[in-house]
Design a protein around this motif. Structure first.
Motif, PDB file in Angstrom:
ATOM      1  N   TYR A  33     -12.171   4.098   7.416  1.00 31.63           N
ATOM      2  CA  TYR A  33     -10.933   3.559   6.869  1.00 31.63           C
ATOM      3  C   TYR A  33      -9.885   3.826   7.936  1.00 31.63           C
ATOM      4  CZ  TYR A  33     -13.251   3.175   2.348  1.00 31.63           C
ATOM      5  OH  TYR A  33     -14.101   2.838   1.324  1.00 31.63           O
ATOM      6  N   ARG A  34      -9.438   2.769   8.604  1.00 30.52           N
ATOM      7  CA  ARG A  34      -8.589   2.889   9.791  1.00 30.52           C
ATOM      8  C   ARG A  34      -7.131   3.164   9.441  1.00 30.52           C
ATOM      9  NH1 ARG A  34     -12.323  -0.877  10.717  1.00 30.52           N
ATOM     10  NH2 ARG A  34     -13.507  -0.773  12.650  1.00 30.52           N
ATOM     11  N   GLY A  35      -6.503   3.909  10.330  1.00 34.37           N
ATOM     12  CA  GLY A  35      -5.072   4.148  10.227  1.00 34.37           C
ATOM     13  C   GLY A  35      -4.736   5.494   9.615  1.00 34.37           C
ATOM     14  N   VAL A  36      -3.598   6.002  10.012  1.00 34.33           N
ATOM     15  CA  VAL A  36      -3.089   7.246   9.440  1.00 34.33           C
ATOM     16  C   VAL A  36      -2.529   6.907   8.064  1.00 34.33           C
ATOM     17  CG1 VAL A  36      -1.389   9.090   9.692  1.00 34.33           C
ATOM     18  CG2 VAL A  36      -2.557   8.171  11.713  1.00 34.33           C
ATOM     19  N   PRO A  37      -3.006   7.579   7.020  1.00 32.04           N
ATOM     20  CA  PRO A  37      -2.533   7.247   5.675  1.00 32.04           C
ATOM     21  C   PRO A  37      -1.037   7.501   5.496  1.00 32.04           C
ATOM     22  CG  PRO A  37      -4.543   8.551   5.586  1.00 32.04           C
ATOM     23  CD  PRO A  37      -4.064   8.580   7.007  1.00 32.04           C
ATOM     24  N   LYS A  38      -0.373   6.573   4.810  1.00 30.30           N
ATOM     25  CA  LYS A  38       1.020   6.779   4.410  1.00 30.30           C
ATOM     26  C   LYS A  38       1.008   7.735   3.225  1.00 30.30           C
ATOM     27  CE  LYS A  38       2.236   2.083   5.692  1.00 30.30           C
ATOM     28  NZ  LYS A  38       2.564   0.745   5.196  1.00 30.30           N
ATOM     29  N   THR A  39       2.036   8.567   3.129  1.00 26.50           N
ATOM     30  CA  THR A  39       2.074   9.527   2.030  1.00 26.50           C
ATOM     31  C   THR A  39       2.762   8.933   0.800  1.00 26.50           C
ATOM     32  OG1 THR A  39       4.110  10.536   2.847  1.00 26.50           O
ATOM     33  CG2 THR A  39       2.035  11.523   3.563  1.00 26.50           C
ATOM     34  N   VAL A  40       2.230   9.290  -0.357  1.00 30.59           N
ATOM     35  CA  VAL A  40       2.810   8.913  -1.641  1.00 30.59           C
ATOM     36  C   VAL A  40       2.786  10.134  -2.547  1.00 30.59           C
ATOM     37  CG1 VAL A  40       2.190   6.471  -1.504  1.00 30.59           C
ATOM     38  CG2 VAL A  40       0.599   8.065  -2.532  1.00 30.59           C
ATOM     39  N   VAL A 126      -6.198   6.812  -1.140  1.00 32.53           N
ATOM     40  CA  VAL A 126      -6.387   5.486  -1.726  1.00 32.53           C
ATOM     41  C   VAL A 126      -6.434   4.493  -0.575  1.00 32.53           C
ATOM     42  CG1 VAL A 126      -5.426   3.700  -3.221  1.00 32.53           C
ATOM     43  CG2 VAL A 126      -5.162   6.112  -3.845  1.00 32.53           C
ATOM     44  N   PHE A 127      -7.465   3.652  -0.576  1.00 34.03           N
ATOM     45  CA  PHE A 127      -7.623   2.621   0.435  1.00 34.03           C
ATOM     46  C   PHE A 127      -7.519   1.274  -0.266  1.00 34.03           C
ATOM     47  CE2 PHE A 127     -10.332   6.277   1.612  1.00 34.03           C
ATOM     48  CZ  PHE A 127      -9.583   6.729   2.685  1.00 34.03           C
ATOM     49  N   VAL A 128      -6.639   0.424   0.231  1.00 34.21           N
ATOM     50  CA  VAL A 128      -6.369  -0.878  -0.373  1.00 34.21           C
ATOM     51  C   VAL A 128      -6.633  -1.928   0.699  1.00 34.21           C
ATOM     52  CG1 VAL A 128      -4.613  -2.304  -1.472  1.00 34.21           C
ATOM     53  CG2 VAL A 128      -4.600   0.172  -1.837  1.00 34.21           C
ATOM     54  N   GLU A 129      -7.516  -2.876   0.380  1.00 32.63           N
ATOM     55  CA  GLU A 129      -7.880  -3.846   1.410  1.00 32.63           C
ATOM     56  C   GLU A 129      -8.245  -5.198   0.814  1.00 32.63           C
ATOM     57  OE1 GLU A 129     -12.495  -2.586   2.131  1.00 32.63           O
ATOM     58  OE2 GLU A 129     -10.980  -1.385   3.142  1.00 32.63           O
ATOM     59  N   ASP A 130      -8.219  -6.183   1.687  1.00 35.76           N
ATOM     60  CA  ASP A 130      -8.728  -7.516   1.398  1.00 35.76           C
ATOM     61  C   ASP A 130      -9.303  -8.053   2.708  1.00 35.76           C
ATOM     62  OD1 ASP A 130      -6.517  -8.391   2.895  1.00 35.76           O
ATOM     63  OD2 ASP A 130      -5.421  -9.103   1.151  1.00 35.76           O
ATOM     64  N   ASP A 131      -9.561  -9.333   2.770  1.00 34.03           N
ATOM     65  CA  ASP A 131     -10.170  -9.903   3.984  1.00 34.03           C
ATOM     66  C   ASP A 131      -9.249  -9.869   5.201  1.00 34.03           C
ATOM     67  OD1 ASP A 131     -12.505 -10.416   2.623  1.00 34.03           O
ATOM     68  OD2 ASP A 131     -11.949 -12.480   2.130  1.00 34.03           O
ATOM     69  N   SER A 133      -6.356  -7.469   5.607  1.00 37.12           N
ATOM     70  CA  SER A 133      -5.649  -6.229   5.925  1.00 37.12           C
ATOM     71  C   SER A 133      -6.250  -5.044   5.188  1.00 37.12           C
ATOM     72  CB  SER A 133      -4.163  -6.353   5.554  1.00 37.12           C
ATOM     73  OG  SER A 133      -4.020  -6.451   4.151  1.00 37.12           O
ATOM     74  N   GLU A 134      -5.914  -3.873   5.674  1.00 38.72           N
ATOM     75  CA  GLU A 134      -6.284  -2.644   4.975  1.00 38.72           C
ATOM     76  C   GLU A 134      -5.173  -1.632   5.162  1.00 38.72           C
ATOM     77  OE1 GLU A 134      -9.162  -0.156   7.888  1.00 38.72           O
ATOM     78  OE2 GLU A 134     -10.057  -2.006   7.132  1.00 38.72           O
ATOM     79  N   GLN A 135      -4.879  -0.908   4.102  1.00 33.80           N
ATOM     80  CA  GLN A 135      -3.877   0.151   4.132  1.00 33.80           C
ATOM     81  C   GLN A 135      -4.490   1.419   3.560  1.00 33.80           C
ATOM     82  OE1 GLN A 135      -2.803  -2.855   2.258  1.00 33.80           O
ATOM     83  NE2 GLN A 135      -2.318  -3.712   4.242  1.00 33.80           N
ATOM     84  N   SER A 136      -4.010   2.541   4.065  1.00 36.07           N
ATOM     85  CA  SER A 136      -4.467   3.850   3.600  1.00 36.07           C
ATOM     86  C   SER A 136      -3.274   4.645   3.102  1.00 36.07           C
ATOM     87  CB  SER A 136      -5.123   4.621   4.747  1.00 36.07           C
ATOM     88  OG  SER A 136      -6.233   3.927   5.259  1.00 36.07           O
TER      89      SER A 136
END
Length: 152
Positions: A33-40, A126-131, A133-136
């Motif tokens: 899962y690529r990228g440094v996760p944003k904090t929530v 939490v990893f959120v993705e579609d075809d 983009s992906e966000q962490s």
């Protein structure tokens, strides 16, 4: 398409890297899962129609459990052989998927995740993705300074 079932997750390997989170499935395959996760803090709501994956690590941060939320594409045998779990929620319902982690299915194909890392006793991603983009994201404890500034 046949209905999909809830599947209990098994423990998978986890490696926290400076460029993402690596997961090793029980069948030996790996994903990043690529990228440094944003904090929530407290809760997070996904955009509509996104694939949502939740990873909760153990206190050592070297293993954890991975759960797909409302995934209707992946066949049961693929999840079972990889160790990934799945929860399918009806619209308007919610479920505690791990201690300290609750998932709710909202209108419009959105998912809200509420998490308390202290109760989960590990890190919650939490990893959120579609075809396209992906966000962490990573749940963190709200600091006392932040809580005080919100109370003023």
């Amino acid at each position: 398409m046949s209905a999909r079932n809830d599947i209990a997750p098994e423990t998978v390997g986890v490696e926290l890297l400076d460029h993402g989170v690596a997961v090793e499935y029980i069948d030996g395959r790996q994903t990043l899962y690529r990228g440094v996760p944003k904090t929530v803090t407290d809760s997070f709501t996904t955009p509509p129609g996104k694939q949502t994956h939740i990873l909760v690590t153990d206190p050592t941060e070297t293993e954890g459990v991975l759960l797909y939320i409302n995934d209707l594409k992946t066949h049961d045998n693929v999840l079972e052989s990889s160790g990934v779990g799945r929860v399918v929620l009806e619209q308007g319902s919610s479920e505690t998927v791990f201690p300290g982690v609750t998932v709710s299915r909202l209108n419009g194909m959105r998912t809200t995740i509420e998490a308390d890392p202290e109760t989960a006793r590990g890190r919650v991603f939490v990893f959120v993705e579609d075809d396209w983009s992906e966000q962490s994201y990573e749940f963190v404890q709200q600091t006392t300074d932040s809580a005080e500034s919100h109370e003023e």
